[in-house]
Design a protein around this motif. Structure first.
Motif, PDB file in Angstrom:
ATOM      1  N   GLU A  79      55.021  35.014  45.709  1.00  0.00           N
ATOM      2  CA  GLU A  79      54.157  36.043  46.354  1.00  0.00           C
ATOM      3  C   GLU A  79      53.284  36.760  44.937  1.00  0.00           C
ATOM      4  N   THR A  80      54.568  37.896  44.200  1.00  0.00           N
ATOM      5  CA  THR A  80      53.947  38.694  43.416  1.00  0.00           C
ATOM      6  C   THR A  80      53.004  37.958  42.334  1.00  0.00           C
ATOM      7  N   HIS A  81      53.067  36.475  42.462  1.00  0.00           N
ATOM      8  CA  HIS A  81      52.465  35.183  41.211  1.00  0.00           C
ATOM      9  C   HIS A  81      50.969  35.511  41.971  1.00  0.00           C
ATOM     10  N   SER A  82      50.906  35.042  43.046  1.00  0.00           N
ATOM     11  CA  SER A  82      49.908  34.958  43.705  1.00  0.00           C
ATOM     12  C   SER A  82      49.000  36.452  43.889  1.00  0.00           C
ATOM     13  N   ARG A  83      49.292  37.446  43.036  1.00  0.00           N
ATOM     14  CA  ARG A  83      49.118  38.041  43.465  1.00  0.00           C
ATOM     15  C   ARG A  83      48.260  39.285  41.988  1.00  0.00           C
ATOM     16  N   PHE A 142      40.415  39.701  40.526  1.00  0.00           N
ATOM     17  CA  PHE A 142      39.823  39.454  39.081  1.00  0.00           C
ATOM     18  C   PHE A 142      39.636  37.995  39.143  1.00  0.00           C
ATOM     19  N   ALA A 143      38.611  37.616  38.524  1.00  0.00           N
ATOM     20  CA  ALA A 143      38.374  35.968  37.565  1.00  0.00           C
ATOM     21  C   ALA A 143      40.163  35.685  36.886  1.00  0.00           C
ATOM     22  N   SER A 144      40.505  36.456  36.286  1.00  0.00           N
ATOM     23  CA  SER A 144      41.377  35.626  35.304  1.00  0.00           C
ATOM     24  C   SER A 144      42.352  36.839  34.788  1.00  0.00           C
ATOM     25  N   VAL A 145      43.547  37.064  34.911  1.00  0.00           N
ATOM     26  CA  VAL A 145      44.404  37.869  34.710  1.00  0.00           C
ATOM     27  C   VAL A 145      44.347  38.487  33.237  1.00  0.00           C
ATOM     28  N   ARG A 146      43.351  38.138  31.994  1.00  0.00           N
ATOM     29  CA  ARG A 146      43.380  39.602  30.855  1.00  0.00           C
ATOM     30  C   ARG A 146      42.264  40.116  30.844  1.00  0.00           C
ATOM     31  N   PHE A 168      49.102  45.565  43.509  1.00  0.00           N
ATOM     32  CA  PHE A 168      48.910  45.174  44.790  1.00  0.00           C
ATOM     33  C   PHE A 168      50.238  44.758  44.942  1.00  0.00           C
ATOM     34  N   LEU A 169      51.620  45.184  45.480  1.00  0.00           N
ATOM     35  CA  LEU A 169      53.101  44.554  45.705  1.00  0.00           C
ATOM     36  C   LEU A 169      53.247  43.998  46.774  1.00  0.00           C
ATOM     37  N   THR A 170      54.187  43.147  46.666  1.00  0.00           N
ATOM     38  CA  THR A 170      54.432  43.076  48.507  1.00  0.00           C
ATOM     39  C   THR A 170      54.885  44.027  48.749  1.00  0.00           C
ATOM     40  N   LYS A 171      55.294  43.189  50.291  1.00  0.00           N
ATOM     41  CA  LYS A 171      55.821  44.593  51.029  1.00  0.00           C
ATOM     42  C   LYS A 171      57.088  44.706  50.682  1.00  0.00           C
TER      43      LYS A 171
END
Length: 226
Positions: A79-83, A142-146, A168-171
């Motif tokens: 989930e962290t990776h998806s955010r 955003f469209a990119s991590v960069r 936007f941290l996970t719960k």
């Protein structure tokens, strides 16, 4: 609402509590019987079987808890990776019929001085949560991590304004973050790339992402001790 993993953890806690209570009651009755009938082979056998069963149950529950924790940590990492492309904008005044994208771009170009910010660099943005009296944060993907990293690194330009940025941290990680700040202090804890960073009393920095890691640090650095 609790996630399926959180519900499973609660069920395990309830099961552990039930076993502890029932075994405690049985043991209270067994101890006097064992003492008064020390020569009775049936009582001796029953006592030995009970303690063997008790040991097996606790060992099994411990293994199940460990497996659940591993599953929860794996899901939290996913989930962290998806955010990784998401940031929260706080303090942006909310108005009726507003254009959230336009307001977000205004913060990027005006406050953060990112003059090359365009709508194409934002996948989506919307107010987070149920409408209330205070302005709700804006969730921006955003469209990119960069470009997200550029925005995050430019947040120092917001000093002196009412607008702030946060990840936007996970719960689970948000709960850890709150507890870390309660123990070590607001200015000693922050997040970066989804991980919580703590400035410890010895001036070293520690990255954590699990409650067990925070508990170790709390035990190592008790509150109030330098």
């Amino acid at each position: 609402m609790d996630t399926p993993v959180e519900q499973l953890v609660k069920s395990m806690e309830e099961l552990s509590s039930m076993f502890s209570q029932r075994m405690g009651e049985f043991e209270k009755n067994l101890i006097p019987a064992s003492a008064s009938a020390s020569t009775n082979p049936t009582i001796k056998s029953l006592s030995a079987e009970f303690y063997a069963f008790k040991s097996l149950v606790w060992k099994s529950l411990g293994l199940l808890k460990a497996q659940i924790e591993l599953i929860a940590m794996g899901l939290d990492r996913m989930e962290t990776h998806s955010r990784r492309k998401v940031l929260l904008f706080h303090g942006v005044k909310e108005e009726q019929g507003e254009d959230v994208l336009k307001k977000t771009l205004g913060v990027l170009t005006g406050h953060l001085k990112l003059s090359d910010a365009t709508p194409e660099l934002i996948d989506s943005c919307h107010r987070l949560g149920v409408k209330r009296d205070a302005s709700r944060p804006i969730l921006v993907r955003f469209a990119s991590v960069r470009f997200r990293s550029r925005v995050w690194n430019a947040k120092t330009a917001l000093r002196g304004s009412k607008i702030t940025l946060s990840e936007f941290l996970t719960k689970a990680r948000q709960s850890i973050f709150i507890e870390a700040r309660k123990h070590f202090g607001m200015k000693k804890c922050w997040s970066a790339e989804g991980e919580i960073i703590i400035l410890l009393p010895d001036n070293s920095r520690k990255k954590i992402s699990a409650l067990s890691e925070l508990k170790q640090l709390v035990a190592q650095y008790p509150k109030g001790n330098k």
